[in-house]
Scaffold this motif. Sequence first.
Motif, PDB file in Angstrom:
ATOM      1  N   TRP A 194       0.981  -1.181  -0.116  1.00  0.00           N
ATOM      2  CA  TRP A 194      -0.044  -0.118  -0.132  1.00  0.00           C
ATOM      3  C   TRP A 194       0.911   1.358   0.031  1.00  0.00           C
ATOM      4  N   THR A 195       2.032   1.126  -0.167  1.00  0.00           N
ATOM      5  CA  THR A 195       3.090   2.251  -0.643  1.00  0.00           C
ATOM      6  C   THR A 195       3.775   2.162  -2.093  1.00  0.00           C
ATOM      7  N   GLU A 196       4.558   1.536  -2.127  1.00  0.00           N
ATOM      8  CA  GLU A 196       5.480   1.527  -3.447  1.00  0.00           C
ATOM      9  C   GLU A 196       4.351   0.890  -4.592  1.00  0.00           C
ATOM     10  N   PHE A 197       3.958  -0.126  -3.985  1.00  0.00           N
ATOM     11  CA  PHE A 197       3.116  -0.865  -5.163  1.00  0.00           C
ATOM     12  C   PHE A 197       1.439  -0.551  -5.169  1.00  0.00           C
ATOM     13  N   ARG A 198       1.112   0.536  -4.469  1.00  0.00           N
ATOM     14  CA  ARG A 198      -0.274   0.906  -4.396  1.00  0.00           C
ATOM     15  C   ARG A 198      -0.696   1.263  -5.754  1.00  0.00           C
ATOM     16  N   PRO A 199      -1.687   0.553  -6.458  1.00  0.00           N
ATOM     17  CA  PRO A 199      -2.032   0.993  -7.591  1.00  0.00           C
ATOM     18  C   PRO A 199      -2.597   2.596  -7.783  1.00  0.00           C
ATOM     19  N   LYS A 200      -2.090   3.320  -8.838  1.00  0.00           N
ATOM     20  CA  LYS A 200      -2.461   4.787  -8.858  1.00  0.00           C
ATOM     21  C   LYS A 200      -3.790   5.097  -8.552  1.00  0.00           C
ATOM     22  N   THR A 201      -3.888   6.231  -7.922  1.00  0.00           N
ATOM     23  CA  THR A 201      -5.411   6.357  -7.612  1.00  0.00           C
ATOM     24  C   THR A 201      -5.558   8.071  -7.139  1.00  0.00           C
ATOM     25  N   LEU A 202      -6.601   8.479  -6.410  1.00  0.00           N
ATOM     26  CA  LEU A 202      -6.732   9.940  -6.341  1.00  0.00           C
ATOM     27  C   LEU A 202      -6.765  10.058  -4.571  1.00  0.00           C
ATOM     28  N   PRO A 203      -5.510   9.987  -4.064  1.00  0.00           N
ATOM     29  CA  PRO A 203      -5.208   9.960  -2.503  1.00  0.00           C
ATOM     30  C   PRO A 203      -6.018  10.957  -1.746  1.00  0.00           C
ATOM     31  N   GLY A 204      -6.479  10.839  -0.797  1.00  0.00           N
ATOM     32  CA  GLY A 204      -7.199  11.718  -0.054  1.00  0.00           C
ATOM     33  C   GLY A 204      -8.521  12.357  -0.667  1.00  0.00           C
ATOM     34  N   PHE A 205      -9.230  11.652  -1.817  1.00  0.00           N
ATOM     35  CA  PHE A 205     -10.319  11.951  -2.188  1.00  0.00           C
ATOM     36  C   PHE A 205     -11.452  12.286  -1.317  1.00  0.00           C
ATOM     37  N   SER A 206     -12.126  13.465  -1.479  1.00  0.00           N
ATOM     38  CA  SER A 206     -13.195  13.884  -0.633  1.00  0.00           C
ATOM     39  C   SER A 206     -14.073  14.871  -1.412  1.00  0.00           C
ATOM     40  N   TRP A 207     -15.485  14.895  -1.446  1.00  0.00           N
ATOM     41  CA  TRP A 207     -16.365  15.776  -1.770  1.00  0.00           C
ATOM     42  C   TRP A 207     -16.330  16.851  -0.654  1.00  0.00           C
ATOM     43  N   LEU A 208     -16.181  17.892  -1.314  1.00  0.00           N
ATOM     44  CA  LEU A 208     -16.439  19.225  -0.261  1.00  0.00           C
ATOM     45  C   LEU A 208     -18.029  19.304   0.002  1.00  0.00           C
ATOM     46  N   PRO A 209     -18.189  19.445   1.422  1.00  0.00           N
ATOM     47  CA  PRO A 209     -19.518  19.586   1.756  1.00  0.00           C
ATOM     48  C   PRO A 209     -20.553  20.524   1.220  1.00  0.00           C
ATOM     49  N   GLY A 210     -21.657  20.111   0.747  1.00  0.00           N
ATOM     50  CA  GLY A 210     -22.636  21.160   0.429  1.00  0.00           C
ATOM     51  C   GLY A 210     -22.374  21.850  -1.326  1.00  0.00           C
ATOM     52  N   THR A 211     -21.356  20.826  -2.082  1.00  0.00           N
ATOM     53  CA  THR A 211     -20.858  21.377  -3.250  1.00  0.00           C
ATOM     54  C   THR A 211     -20.741  20.179  -4.133  1.00  0.00           C
TER      55      THR A 211
END
Length: 708
Positions: free
Chosen positions: A33-50
């Motif tokens: 889950w570090t060197e070989f973690r598949p490419k992603t959107l780290p820390g993804f979150s929707w902004l509340p109310g938007t």
Amino acid sequence: MKRFFSTFLIITLVFTASGQKELTLEQAVLGQWTEFRPKTLPGFSWLPGTDEYSFVSNDSLIIVNITDSKKNRAVTLSEVNEALKANSLQPLKRVPSAWVDSKQLRFIAGNYFVLYNSVTKSIESKFLVADNSENQEFSPDGRWMSYTIGNNLFLANALGEVITVTNDTTDGIVNGQSVHRNEFGINKGTFWSPSGRYLAYYHMDESMVTKYPLVDISKRVGELVNIRYPMAGMQSHVVTVRVYDTQNGSTVELKTGEPREQYLTNIAWTPDERSILIAVLNREQNHMCMNRYNVSTGDFELTLFEESSSKYVEPLEPPLFIDNNSFLWLSRRDGWNHIYQYLTDGKFVKQLTKGEWEVTSINATDFKNGLIYFTSTKESPLDRHLYSVSTKNGSITRLTTGSGTHRCMISPSYKYFVDFYSSITVPNRVVLNTIKGKLVKQLIDAPNPYTGYNVSLPNLITLTATDGTTLYGRMIKPVNFDSTKKYPVVIYVYGGPHSQLVTNSWMGGARLWECYMANKGYILFTLDNRGTSNRGAQFEQVIHRQLGTVELGDQLVGVNYLKSLPYVDSTRLGVHGWSFGGFMTITMMLRASDHFKVGVAGGPVTDWKFYEVMYGERYMDTPDENLDGYRKADLKNYVTNLKGKLLIIHDDMDKTVVPQHSLTLIHEFIKNGVQVDFFMYPQHDHNVMGKDRVHLIDKIIRYFDDNL
């Protein structure tokens, strides 16, 4: 010398031709889950109310506006650190990503919880984190931070003012912390009301619970560390729920009544803050009442509904309010985990989902448009898809495509969702969809992160239990697998409730070290037996009062399958597992000893009467109620059956499966003149984590190398 040079040349030419590298042990254990973690959107979150979302890229938090790309922006680490420096606060090493609202981020900087305004680029407030404090939780309005020090509960505000909510000094009285040993979905001890005026919290009296001794060897002279550990059939702790009013400083205890040894689970506030709902479960865990209590007086008001079972009832999610008058409830009352709708007066409205499949989570509730979004196993127990169900007519619509595992996050406006998708062949694919499931944009299509390395990926397998039940497994073969050769097999097992090791997801649920081990000349095999999760109540509860028996039978179905394969060396079968998997490993080595040559059991339960009340009594009842079941599952009764080599591993500070399990079993081996191997990891609690885990996996593999 010539022979050595020729061999070296051949190896070099093979490596050069293949161009593939071998994983190091450290990479295999720590790199998944570090060197070989598949490419992603780290820390993804929707902004509340938007309809904006954010993700971390390098030292920036990128904010994407779906409808207008000109409004895209970023929060940079340097901007945040400049604001921290201006307030004499410690700088961050990583950009924060936890939104409180559409403008503000909350994070820890040094000894403070900080509220940062991403628009004005300034610090809005800061809360001092008291020394030795734990369990911090903010009120919804952000005015208060609750926390515990030792066994007491406190509140603090941004001005640094502190309120002592409890001041108990009696040994065994605990406030504001998780109770019932984190069973029944409980993972915390404080519950803020919707407005932030009230704080409900657990008050636990465990002074009557027996103390279990552990020894801290880090001191010059080892020190006694007593933990309260209620073993099956013994006296358990007593829990109540109290409510603190931040406006007048008063505390009210909810009158949850007798018997005192009961479980207060799945706490939920009503939207009007007048009442609290608690799923009250009897100690026998076969009867639950959803009770409503008055916040002002603590009085019991009403039992909204009840659930019972001849085996056990296990509430895991609190009521989810969808408006001021109604809520959703997840229950297995018809044998499968489904969504039910109730009114706050207890009136049953309807069952929203139904069928021989499980709802695994409720993702969002758009009650204005009469839609509930949920994830389930409707297509297959191996898959997860997103669905919507209409509260008006009960129609269900699948919103994701592609067999595999979909982890979806729905926008606050209910117009979009982002789908993080993987399967046994797809590392990670992230797409933005409309709420109807129409593709808006593909955000990520991750390549295989193991490109350039010799990593063999798992295959999924379907077998049939003796009663006709479908069972799912996975197999990992060496990269250079040759079907004309014979290979030893190591079965990696867990097999207990609340587990599913085999899924249609990237790596199939496997750990990277299993692939590493396969390349050393092994086949790695895993099977989810009956008793594991997400297959309905009957599939799981068949193990009730007889832990180890049905599970063993299903694992032997896997063994017979392996022995039928021409490339499996049936004389060289091994097994490894941890915790319940440790119990299963030793069960397989002792109760099916003709099949297995080597076993490595970590943190094993060996005698269920030594295990804790909540989990143990749910699946086995008490020792007095189930003498035969406890006797049959007691591994000490089978020590003379051992034919192969067995290594038992335990942690000296294990608070979950106490060391007594391994030590009493080893004592029985010794009394019967049976040789067994044992290794203890000092200063670890029920598993070996961090860099020491490399040592653990190395030890496990070496044991199989030496003996299998």
